[in-house]
Write a protein that holds these residues in place. Structure first.
Motif, mmCIF file in Angstrom:
data_model
loop_
_atom_site.group_PDB
_atom_site.id
_atom_site.type_symbol
_atom_site.label_atom_id
_atom_site.label_comp_id
_atom_site.label_asym_id
_atom_site.label_seq_id
_atom_site.Cartn_x
_atom_site.Cartn_y
_atom_site.Cartn_z
ATOM 1 N N ALA A 32 62.606 33.531 37.210
ATOM 2 C CA ALA A 32 61.540 32.741 36.590
ATOM 3 C C ALA A 32 60.387 32.525 37.568
ATOM 4 C CB ALA A 32 62.093 31.396 36.119
ATOM 5 N N ALA A 33 60.717 32.190 38.803
ATOM 6 C CA ALA A 33 59.665 31.977 39.809
ATOM 7 C C ALA A 33 58.888 33.255 40.065
ATOM 8 C CB ALA A 33 60.282 31.449 41.106
ATOM 9 N N LEU A 34 59.584 34.388 40.107
ATOM 10 C CA LEU A 34 58.901 35.657 40.350
ATOM 11 C C LEU A 34 58.040 36.074 39.163
ATOM 12 C CD1 LEU A 34 61.697 37.623 42.224
ATOM 13 C CD2 LEU A 34 59.513 36.854 43.160
ATOM 14 N N ALA A 35 58.476 35.745 37.948
ATOM 15 C CA ALA A 35 57.637 36.028 36.782
ATOM 16 C C ALA A 35 56.318 35.280 36.885
ATOM 17 C CB ALA A 35 58.376 35.632 35.500
ATOM 18 N N ALA A 36 56.392 34.000 37.233
ATOM 19 C CA ALA A 36 55.166 33.210 37.387
ATOM 20 C C ALA A 36 54.329 33.723 38.557
ATOM 21 C CB ALA A 36 55.513 31.735 37.577
ATOM 22 N N ALA A 37 54.991 34.196 39.622
ATOM 23 C CA ALA A 37 54.262 34.762 40.762
ATOM 24 C C ALA A 37 53.496 36.013 40.342
ATOM 25 C CB ALA A 37 55.224 35.080 41.905
ATOM 26 N N MET A 38 54.102 36.828 39.493
ATOM 27 C CA MET A 38 53.387 38.004 38.978
ATOM 28 C C MET A 38 52.194 37.573 38.131
ATOM 29 S SD MET A 38 56.189 40.970 38.088
ATOM 30 C CE MET A 38 57.193 39.973 36.973
ATOM 31 N N GLY A 39 52.357 36.501 37.375
ATOM 32 C CA GLY A 39 51.228 35.969 36.622
ATOM 33 C C GLY A 39 50.094 35.565 37.535
ATOM 34 N N ALA A 40 50.438 34.896 38.634
ATOM 35 C CA ALA A 40 49.413 34.477 39.604
ATOM 36 C C ALA A 40 48.720 35.687 40.216
ATOM 37 C CB ALA A 40 50.057 33.622 40.691
ATOM 38 N N ALA A 41 49.491 36.726 40.513
ATOM 39 C CA ALA A 41 48.901 37.938 41.089
ATOM 40 C C ALA A 41 47.925 38.582 40.107
ATOM 41 C CB ALA A 41 50.005 38.915 41.473
ATOM 42 N N LEU A 42 48.256 38.548 38.828
ATOM 43 C CA LEU A 42 47.352 39.125 37.832
ATOM 44 C C LEU A 42 46.070 38.315 37.695
ATOM 45 C CD1 LEU A 42 49.821 40.280 35.035
ATOM 46 C CD2 LEU A 42 48.310 41.732 36.404
ATOM 47 N N VAL A 43 46.172 36.987 37.802
ATOM 48 C CA VAL A 43 44.956 36.173 37.796
ATOM 49 C C VAL A 43 44.061 36.592 38.960
ATOM 50 C CG1 VAL A 43 44.009 33.853 38.098
ATOM 51 C CG2 VAL A 43 46.005 34.199 36.629
ATOM 52 N N ALA A 44 44.667 36.762 40.135
ATOM 53 C CA ALA A 44 43.896 37.190 41.304
ATOM 54 C C ALA A 44 43.270 38.565 41.068
ATOM 55 C CB ALA A 44 44.791 37.221 42.544
ATOM 56 N N MET A 45 44.006 39.451 40.412
ATOM 57 C CA MET A 45 43.477 40.782 40.134
ATOM 58 C C MET A 45 42.276 40.727 39.209
ATOM 59 S SD MET A 45 45.276 44.104 38.363
ATOM 60 C CE MET A 45 44.776 43.632 36.712
ATOM 61 N N VAL A 46 42.372 39.912 38.165
ATOM 62 C CA VAL A 46 41.231 39.771 37.246
ATOM 63 C C VAL A 46 40.009 39.265 38.013
ATOM 64 C CG1 VAL A 46 40.342 38.587 35.201
ATOM 65 C CG2 VAL A 46 42.706 39.417 35.226
ATOM 66 N N ALA A 47 40.245 38.307 38.897
ATOM 67 C CA ALA A 47 39.140 37.794 39.708
ATOM 68 C C ALA A 47 38.540 38.894 40.577
ATOM 69 C CB ALA A 47 39.619 36.636 40.577
#
Length: 216
Positions: A32-47
């Motif tokens: 679960a924590a890693l799923a959310a971490a991937m979400g955070a990485a994608l936010v950074a990618m969009v930025a």
């Protein structure tokens, strides 16, 4: 765990092999924590795909803040994934402590209580951070590069999944805490609050993504 290798040092296939093995750690909390971490990485990618583009210049400062915040959450969630695995490993070891004498039983009970408290506290923190990632995804969706709108949507869904998964791990451990443990008393209201955020945050983010994906 079977060895001392940090989860963050494992290749993806090796992590998945370990996750699917009979070893109880890592388990759902780490996933679960890693799923959310991937979400955070994608936010950074969009930025990253938006910053510096003239069409989005008015949002430059906000995008830089969102990228910074996303990277911070990614780092913390990666640490929490490891912490969750470590905490449950301590639970397993506490359960295997001797219980032949009164003194041994008392020591085992005390160790198990402390281990269970950590096993509930860590995923609760992961859920909070995942909710923050969900908020970041919702905030970047309307101002990020339209060509990366789907990535913002995936970020929101991963964050929401990580949030809900983390809460399941809190709920399964709470009943093992002592009745007078403060976390057992305070957690239900926090769980309810975070569950509402998962629903409303994901719905809001995906509604914005739908608008971005609509033909112009």
């Amino acid at each position: 765990m079977g060895d001392s290798t940090q989860l963050s040092d494992l290749p993806v296939h090796a992590f998945l092999e370990r996750l699917g093995s009979s070893d109880p750690v890592p388990g759902g909390g780490s996933a679960a924590a890693l799923a959310a971490a991937m979400g955070a990485a994608l936010v950074a990618m969009v930025a990253e795909l938006t910053i510096g583009r003239p069409a989005y210049a008015e949002h430059e400062a906000t995008l830089r803040h969102l990228r910074f915040d996303a990277l911070e959450r990614r780092t913390e969630l990666m640490s929490l994934a490891q912490d969750d695995a470590t905490a449950y490993d301590v639970v397993v070891r506490a359960r295997h402590m001797p219980k032949d004498s009164e003194a041994e039983r008392a020591a085992r009970t005390s160790a198990l209580q402390e281990a269970m408290k950590e096993a509930a506290r860590i995923p609760l923190r992961a859920a909070v951070v995942a909710s923050e990632v969900l908020d970041l995804a919702a905030r970047i969706a309307p101002i990020g590069n339209r060509n990366a709108a789907s990535d913002a949507g995936v970020a929101a869904q991963l964050a929401a999944a990580g949030l809900r998964g983390a809460l399941l791990n809190v709920r399964i451990n709470l009943p093992h805490l002592a009745d007078d443990e403060p976390l057992r008393q305070s957690a239900p209201a926090e769980i309810a609050r975070l569950e509402r955020l998962a629903t409303t945050g994901e719905k809001s983010a995906l509604a914005t993504v739908d608008q971005q994906l609509a033909p112009k």
